[in-house]
Structure formats: C-alpha cells, structure tokens
Design a protein around this motif. Structure first.
Motif, PDB file in Angstrom:
ATOM      1  N   MET A  25     -57.865   5.428 -43.589  1.00  0.00           N
ATOM      2  CA  MET A  25     -56.644   4.765 -43.149  1.00  0.00           C
ATOM      3  C   MET A  25     -56.930   3.531 -42.299  1.00  0.00           C
ATOM      4  O   MET A  25     -56.414   2.448 -42.566  1.00  0.00           O
ATOM      5  N   TYR A  26     -57.766   3.668 -41.288  1.00  0.00           N
ATOM      6  CA  TYR A  26     -57.948   2.513 -40.398  1.00  0.00           C
ATOM      7  C   TYR A  26     -59.086   1.601 -40.818  1.00  0.00           C
ATOM      8  O   TYR A  26     -59.165   0.458 -40.356  1.00  0.00           O
TER       9      TYR A  26
ATOM     10  N   VAL B   4     -48.576  -3.643 -36.678  1.00  0.00           N
ATOM     11  CA  VAL B   4     -50.026  -3.604 -36.818  1.00  0.00           C
ATOM     12  C   VAL B   4     -50.645  -2.714 -35.740  1.00  0.00           C
ATOM     13  O   VAL B   4     -51.572  -1.940 -36.008  1.00  0.00           O
TER      14      VAL B   4
ATOM     15  N   THR C 298     -53.582   5.531 -36.718  1.00  0.00           N
ATOM     16  CA  THR C 298     -54.544   5.997 -37.716  1.00  0.00           C
ATOM     17  C   THR C 298     -55.869   6.359 -37.048  1.00  0.00           C
ATOM     18  O   THR C 298     -56.508   7.340 -37.412  1.00  0.00           O
TER      19      THR C 298
ATOM     20  N   LEU D 299     -50.076   0.903 -36.715  1.00  0.00           N
ATOM     21  CA  LEU D 299     -50.989   1.315 -37.784  1.00  0.00           C
ATOM     22  C   LEU D 299     -52.401   1.543 -37.257  1.00  0.00           C
ATOM     23  O   LEU D 299     -53.033   2.559 -37.538  1.00  0.00           O
ATOM     24  N   PHE D 300     -52.907   0.604 -36.474  1.00  0.00           N
ATOM     25  CA  PHE D 300     -54.292   0.668 -36.012  1.00  0.00           C
ATOM     26  C   PHE D 300     -54.512   1.858 -35.089  1.00  0.00           C
ATOM     27  O   PHE D 300     -55.434   2.667 -35.296  1.00  0.00           O
TER      28      PHE D 300
ATOM     29  N   ASN E 211     -52.151  -5.368 -43.287  1.00  0.00           N
ATOM     30  CA  ASN E 211     -51.852  -6.383 -42.278  1.00  0.00           C
ATOM     31  C   ASN E 211     -51.289  -7.687 -42.851  1.00  0.00           C
ATOM     32  O   ASN E 211     -50.297  -8.211 -42.330  1.00  0.00           O
TER      33      ASN E 211
ATOM     34  N   ASP F 221     -60.900  -6.009 -33.538  1.00  0.00           N
ATOM     35  CA  ASP F 221     -59.515  -5.692 -33.911  1.00  0.00           C
ATOM     36  C   ASP F 221     -58.746  -5.202 -32.695  1.00  0.00           C
ATOM     37  O   ASP F 221     -57.618  -5.639 -32.419  1.00  0.00           O
TER      38      ASP F 221
ATOM     39  N   ASP G 145     -60.607  -8.688 -40.136  1.00  0.00           N
ATOM     40  CA  ASP G 145     -60.285  -7.629 -41.105  1.00  0.00           C
ATOM     41  C   ASP G 145     -61.108  -7.770 -42.381  1.00  0.00           C
ATOM     42  O   ASP G 145     -61.547  -6.774 -42.965  1.00  0.00           O
TER      43      ASP G 145
ATOM     44  N   THR H 259     -55.365  -0.048 -43.318  1.00  0.00           N
ATOM     45  CA  THR H 259     -54.767  -0.923 -42.304  1.00  0.00           C
ATOM     46  C   THR H 259     -55.120  -2.389 -42.511  1.00  0.00           C
ATOM     47  O   THR H 259     -54.218  -3.242 -42.510  1.00  0.00           O
TER      48      THR H 259
ATOM     49  N   THR I  73     -57.334  -6.694 -49.916  1.00  0.00           N
ATOM     50  CA  THR I  73     -57.592  -7.009 -48.504  1.00  0.00           C
ATOM     51  C   THR I  73     -58.160  -8.409 -48.350  1.00  0.00           C
ATOM     52  O   THR I  73     -57.683  -9.203 -47.526  1.00  0.00           O
TER      53      THR I  73
END
Length: 320
Positions: A277-278, A247, A254, A250-251, A286, A111, A70, A282, A38
C-alpha cells in the motif's frame, strides 16, 4: 554469535509476495502496470509544473519534489522485484540489499518530511496570506528541501551502517519483496538489541514528530478557517488543503496499517501485503489526487498538452 566474515555472504533470497508459480505472471503484470502508471503520472505532474509559469509557486514546488521522490521511491523497489520474477531468480547481493535498504529509507523519509513541509506551507498560505510570498520565499523553499535531503540522508546512512555491523548466514531468506530494514535485522545471527533500540527510537522520531507537526499546522488552519465569515471563503481556503490531506491520510494510515498488522499478527506475509500500500499504491495515487482535486493542475495539464514541443514527449511516455 560472533560477527565477522559471515557478513561476506553471496546474496539474500527475496521470497516476494507469493511462492506459487502460477501467480507470478499475474503479480508481474500488476506491478509492472502500477509502476508505469506511477512513473508516467508523477513525470506528468513534474512536467506540468516546470512548463507552466502559473504553477511556479511554493506549493507546486513542493508537489514537484514529492512527485520526484515518489518516482525514486518505487524505482528503488519495483524494478528489482520485476527482474526477479522475470528471471525466476529471487537472489539479491549483500551489497545490493544494503543499497536498496539505504535508498528505500531515504525516499520514504523524504516523503514523510516533505508532507510536513507542505503542511507548513498551507498554514502560512491560509493564516498569513498577505505575507505568504515573503515568508515562503524561493530561497526558504529551496533551503527546506535541501535540509530535508541532508537530514534524511544521514538518517538512512545511520540505519545502513547499523546493519553492516551484523552477521548473516549465506543465502538468508527474506520474507518480503524488498530488503525491508526490520525484516533483515531480525534475520541476523549477531546481537540486534542496539539495532532494535535505534529502529524504534527513529520510528518514533520520524513518525510521531512530523505527524505532530502536520496536526499542529492543521489545528492552526482550522482555527483560521473558522474565523472566515463567508461560506465561499471557508470553502476556498479548505479546498487548497484537500489534496494534501488526502496524501497525508494515505501515507500515514497505510504505514500504520503495516505496523499494526506485523505487531498484531507477527505474520511477515501480512506485513508484506500491507507494505504494498505505501510503497506502490500511494505513490501511484498521488498524481491522481493532485490532478483531480486541483483546478490549477488541471489547467496546467491542458496547457501542457497544447504545447507543440510537449506532444511528442507525452506520446512517447504514453506508448512506454
């Protein structure tokens, strides 16, 4: 029960993902790997955008801000979790828990807002292409990011102050791997009615509001794309939105999965697993989404790699 000196507790106990001793090395290795990926991936995106003048546009300005958020988001949670596993000490101080909670809400909210701002950016780019650089001026982009930071900082401060009014027993066990707001509130000894009202109202405001803004922006985008006569033009217009849509998907999905799993099963462990997950997956994915689905980012990464001054930095990041 009365609130008072009970808030002056020594620490909370984070139960983590599993209490089984034999699983701890596996969890440690997995989360350390995801955290490094990440940080490395998002730093690479930021370096690419900063170093390449071709990417000094509003869209990439927002992407670089999202990457920075992130990194901060996962850094708020994962290092403390890894330290607890390594030291075999699940404790976190009361002050540390409140601080972690504040920054977790701050970066999660950023986010959310940044994804909404990016949807507006795509709407202007596709529906008003001739006026794009005039509307999305550097001053407006910076102002949008600044307003986002201020609003979410106040939003996070509100939740943190609401928790400070509660009382807790010493060494309260939190069935999570970080100080998640709703989990901490439910463990309080004092009346949490007002906290629940604020949490649910804020969840609707911060969840439904930005998501409605994203849906509205994309309804306008779809309408504009449908008016484009050439298939190549439609593909080019839609391709600029694919990364952002991925994205967003996903955000939100999740985060929705966490909400549904906790609401349907009332099982804190299932909610904890879903939270991975988030909070971890995620932010890790990204950079891959933006680099794999975006030709400009790919070209920027190639140019970044060929820069003599950047190669030592990339080597250090890779070794790290």
């Amino acid at each position: 029960m009365e609130s008072g000196n009970n808030t002056r507790i020594s620490d909370f106990l984070l139960l983590g993902l599993s209490e089984e001793e034999e699983l701890q090395p596996l969890i440690f290795g997995l989360f350390l790997s995801m955290y490094l990926i990440t940080v490395f991936g998002n730093l690479l995106i930021i370096l690419t955008i900063i170093s390449d003048s071709h990417l000094h546009t509003p869209m990439y300005f927002f992407i670089s801000n999202l990457s920075f958020v992130d990194i901060c988001f996962t850094s708020t949670i994962i290092p403390k979790m890894l330290w607890n596993i390594q030291s075999k000490n699940t404790g976190i101080t009361y002050e540390g828990c409140i601080t972690q909670m504040y920054f977790y809400i701050l970066f999660a909210g950023l986010d959310d807002i940044l994804l909404t701002v990016m949807a507006y950016d795509r709407y202007v780019a596709i529906c008003h292409p001739l006026h794009y650089m005039v509307i999305m001026s550097p001053r407006l982009c910076e102002l949008l990011v600044l307003i986002s930071w201020v609003l979410i900082a106040l939003y996070s401060l509100l939740h943190s102050l609401m928790v400070l009014r509660l009382s807790f027993c010493p060494e309260m066990q939190i069935p999570h791997f970080f100080c998640e707001l709703s989990q901490v509130v439910q463990l309080a000894n004092s009346d949490i009615f007002l906290n629940n009202i604020v949490m649910y109202f804020a969840a609707v405001l911060m969840g439904v509001g930005p998501f409605a803004g994203i849906l509205y922006s994309y309804s306008k985008i779809v309408s504009c794309i449908c008016k484009i006569t050439s298939a190549q033009g439609k593909y080019k217009a839609f391709s600029t939105c694919v990364s952002h849509l991925s994205v967003v998907f996903l955000f939100y999905f999740t985060a929705l999965g966490v909400f549904l799993s906790s609401a349907a099963t009332h099982n804190s462990h299932s909610s904890t697993i879903a939270s991975v997950m988030y909070t971890v997956v995620t932010p890790m994915l990204n950079p891959f989404i933006y680099s794999l689905r975006n030709r400009d980012i790919k070209e920027g990464l190639k140019r970044l790699y060929l820069m003599p001054s950047i190669k030592p930095i990339m080597l250090v990041l890779w070794i790290a």
